[in-house]
Motif scaffolding. Structure first.
Motif, PDB file in Angstrom:
ATOM      1  N   THR A 106       0.871  -1.165   0.000  1.00  0.00           N
ATOM      2  CA  THR A 106       0.000   0.000   0.000  1.00  0.00           C
ATOM      3  C   THR A 106       0.908   1.214   0.000  1.00  0.00           C
ATOM      4  O   THR A 106       1.749   1.375   0.883  1.00  0.00           O
ATOM      5  N   TYR A 107       0.743   2.040  -1.021  1.00  0.00           N
ATOM      6  CA  TYR A 107       1.508   3.276  -1.139  1.00  0.00           C
ATOM      7  C   TYR A 107       0.690   4.394  -0.488  1.00  0.00           C
ATOM      8  O   TYR A 107      -0.508   4.493  -0.711  1.00  0.00           O
ATOM      9  N   PHE A 108       1.362   5.221   0.303  1.00  0.00           N
ATOM     10  CA  PHE A 108       0.708   6.343   0.967  1.00  0.00           C
ATOM     11  C   PHE A 108       1.205   7.656   0.389  1.00  0.00           C
ATOM     12  O   PHE A 108       2.357   7.763  -0.053  1.00  0.00           O
ATOM     13  N   SER A 109       0.359   8.672   0.470  1.00  0.00           N
ATOM     14  CA  SER A 109       0.715   9.990  -0.044  1.00  0.00           C
ATOM     15  C   SER A 109       1.703  10.729   0.854  1.00  0.00           C
ATOM     16  O   SER A 109       2.297  11.720   0.425  1.00  0.00           O
ATOM     17  N   ALA A 110       1.869  10.257   2.074  1.00  0.00           N
ATOM     18  CA  ALA A 110       2.785  10.899   3.025  1.00  0.00           C
ATOM     19  C   ALA A 110       3.339   9.825   3.956  1.00  0.00           C
ATOM     20  O   ALA A 110       2.811   8.712   4.018  1.00  0.00           O
ATOM     21  N   PRO A 111       4.382  10.155   4.692  1.00  0.00           N
ATOM     22  CA  PRO A 111       4.929   9.174   5.647  1.00  0.00           C
ATOM     23  C   PRO A 111       3.890   8.776   6.706  1.00  0.00           C
ATOM     24  O   PRO A 111       3.038   9.580   7.079  1.00  0.00           O
ATOM     25  N   VAL A 112       3.999   7.546   7.159  1.00  0.00           N
ATOM     26  CA  VAL A 112       3.147   7.061   8.247  1.00  0.00           C
ATOM     27  C   VAL A 112       4.058   6.487   9.333  1.00  0.00           C
ATOM     28  O   VAL A 112       5.154   6.014   9.044  1.00  0.00           O
ATOM     29  N   ASP A 113       3.584   6.557  10.560  1.00  0.00           N
ATOM     30  CA  ASP A 113       4.376   5.977  11.639  1.00  0.00           C
ATOM     31  C   ASP A 113       3.588   4.848  12.293  1.00  0.00           C
ATOM     32  O   ASP A 113       2.379   4.693  12.083  1.00  0.00           O
ATOM     33  N   ALA A 114       4.278   4.074  13.074  1.00  0.00           N
ATOM     34  CA  ALA A 114       3.680   2.896  13.702  1.00  0.00           C
ATOM     35  C   ALA A 114       2.515   3.256  14.623  1.00  0.00           C
ATOM     36  O   ALA A 114       1.581   2.464  14.777  1.00  0.00           O
ATOM     37  N   ALA A 115       2.542   4.443  15.211  1.00  0.00           N
ATOM     38  CA  ALA A 115       1.469   4.845  16.124  1.00  0.00           C
ATOM     39  C   ALA A 115       0.109   4.849  15.429  1.00  0.00           C
ATOM     40  O   ALA A 115      -0.912   4.557  16.057  1.00  0.00           O
ATOM     41  N   ARG A 116       0.089   5.149  14.157  1.00  0.00           N
ATOM     42  CA  ARG A 116      -1.174   5.175  13.399  1.00  0.00           C
ATOM     43  C   ARG A 116      -1.853   3.797  13.414  1.00  0.00           C
ATOM     44  O   ARG A 116      -3.063   3.690  13.383  1.00  0.00           O
ATOM     45  N   PHE A 117      -1.061   2.743  13.485  1.00  0.00           N
ATOM     46  CA  PHE A 117      -1.584   1.380  13.419  1.00  0.00           C
ATOM     47  C   PHE A 117      -1.494   0.648  14.760  1.00  0.00           C
ATOM     48  O   PHE A 117      -1.615  -0.571  14.812  1.00  0.00           O
ATOM     49  N   ALA A 118      -1.302   1.386  15.841  1.00  0.00           N
ATOM     50  CA  ALA A 118      -1.104   0.786  17.165  1.00  0.00           C
ATOM     51  C   ALA A 118      -2.299  -0.042  17.625  1.00  0.00           C
ATOM     52  O   ALA A 118      -2.139  -0.993  18.396  1.00  0.00           O
ATOM     53  N   GLU A 119      -3.487   0.283  17.164  1.00  0.00           N
ATOM     54  CA  GLU A 119      -4.678  -0.473  17.587  1.00  0.00           C
ATOM     55  C   GLU A 119      -4.752  -1.865  16.969  1.00  0.00           C
ATOM     56  O   GLU A 119      -5.553  -2.693  17.399  1.00  0.00           O
ATOM     57  N   ILE A 120      -3.953  -2.133  15.961  1.00  0.00           N
ATOM     58  CA  ILE A 120      -3.946  -3.439  15.310  1.00  0.00           C
ATOM     59  C   ILE A 120      -3.088  -4.401  16.137  1.00  0.00           C
ATOM     60  O   ILE A 120      -1.906  -4.147  16.354  1.00  0.00           O
ATOM     61  N   ASP A 121      -3.697  -5.485  16.577  1.00  0.00           N
ATOM     62  CA  ASP A 121      -2.962  -6.518  17.320  1.00  0.00           C
ATOM     63  C   ASP A 121      -2.438  -7.531  16.309  1.00  0.00           C
ATOM     64  O   ASP A 121      -3.210  -8.366  15.810  1.00  0.00           O
ATOM     65  N   PRO A 122      -1.146  -7.494  15.991  1.00  0.00           N
ATOM     66  CA  PRO A 122      -0.610  -8.385  14.960  1.00  0.00           C
ATOM     67  C   PRO A 122      -0.887  -9.862  15.229  1.00  0.00           C
ATOM     68  O   PRO A 122      -1.180 -10.614  14.300  1.00  0.00           O
ATOM     69  N   ALA A 123      -0.831 -10.280  16.463  1.00  0.00           N
ATOM     70  CA  ALA A 123      -1.039 -11.693  16.796  1.00  0.00           C
ATOM     71  C   ALA A 123      -2.450 -12.166  16.449  1.00  0.00           C
ATOM     72  O   ALA A 123      -2.650 -13.346  16.148  1.00  0.00           O
ATOM     73  N   ALA A 124      -3.404 -11.269  16.450  1.00  0.00           N
ATOM     74  CA  ALA A 124      -4.794 -11.632  16.165  1.00  0.00           C
ATOM     75  C   ALA A 124      -5.016 -11.993  14.700  1.00  0.00           C
ATOM     76  O   ALA A 124      -6.044 -12.591  14.368  1.00  0.00           O
ATOM     77  N   TYR A 125      -4.070 -11.652  13.839  1.00  0.00           N
ATOM     78  CA  TYR A 125      -4.250 -11.863  12.399  1.00  0.00           C
ATOM     79  C   TYR A 125      -3.291 -12.890  11.800  1.00  0.00           C
ATOM     80  O   TYR A 125      -3.317 -13.116  10.586  1.00  0.00           O
ATOM     81  N   LEU A 126      -2.440 -13.457  12.602  1.00  0.00           N
ATOM     82  CA  LEU A 126      -1.480 -14.441  12.080  1.00  0.00           C
ATOM     83  C   LEU A 126      -2.182 -15.560  11.337  1.00  0.00           C
ATOM     84  O   LEU A 126      -3.298 -15.936  11.717  1.00  0.00           O
TER      85      LEU A 126
END
Length: 182
Positions: A106-126
């Motif tokens: 996914t290409y973004f129009s501006a930089p993104v940081d990890a805080a933007r996606f902090a609500e995503i629990d990576p383990a829940a999607y493995l």
């Protein structure tokens, strides 16, 4: 000096709506003074060279021209060959061992940081996973994007608020690097 760019159009020619025929897109871009215009597939990729402008001003010009010509707004991200190659080279997943449908950027129009996606629990999607890059997000979805719960979570409007975001499968990522490098 000319630079080769790719224009990534978001959400066109999907499900029979927001139709932008590639021949018309090529003519439109040529009419903007862009050279060597080529398109890839029907889903909104165009490659061109330009001796003027920068990524943001080119994207704005293309966006305005598309709305004027077709009567609806289309989000556009423009990136040069060097950036596209860097994104492909920096892939954190073993792209050479995966099918193109399993890996997306996914290409973004501006930089993104990890805080933007902090609500995503990576383990829940493995076993699905994502990693952030330079104005890009890499998504490994072993069953493809259409079945990906993680892709659905990542696309929530509050996570992409204020950004243009458009995704491409790995085959298209590689093809755009090739096309802009030629």
């Amino acid at each position: 000096m000319t630079t080769t760019y790719a224009a990534l159009l978001r959400g066109i020619n999907v499900g029979g709506s927001r139709k932008v025929p590639m021949a018309d897109l090529r003519a439109l871009l040529t009419g903007l003074g862009l050279d060597g215009v080529r398109t890839h597939l029907q889903s909104g990729q165009a490659v061109f060279t330009a001796a003027h402008g920068d990524e943001d001003s080119l994207a704005a010009d293309i966006t305005a021209a598309i709305e004027k010509r077709f009567g609806f707004p289309v989000d556009v991200i423009v990136r040069d060959h060097a950036y596209l190659k860097t994104v492909a080279d920096a892939c954190p997943f073993p792209a050479d061992t995966l099918e193109g449908r399993q890996l997306h950027v996914t290409y973004f129009s501006a930089p993104v940081d990890a805080a933007r996606f902090a609500e995503i629990d990576p383990a829940a999607y493995l076993p699905e996973e994502f990693r952030l890059g330079d104005r890009a997000l890499y998504l490994y979805a072993p069953d493809g994007l259409g079945r990906s719960k993680l892709a659905e979570a990542l696309a929530r409007p509050r996570l992409t608020k204020g950004l243009i975001a458009t995704s491409r499968n790995w085959n298209t990522v590689v093809k755009l690097v090739e096309m802009t490098g030629a």
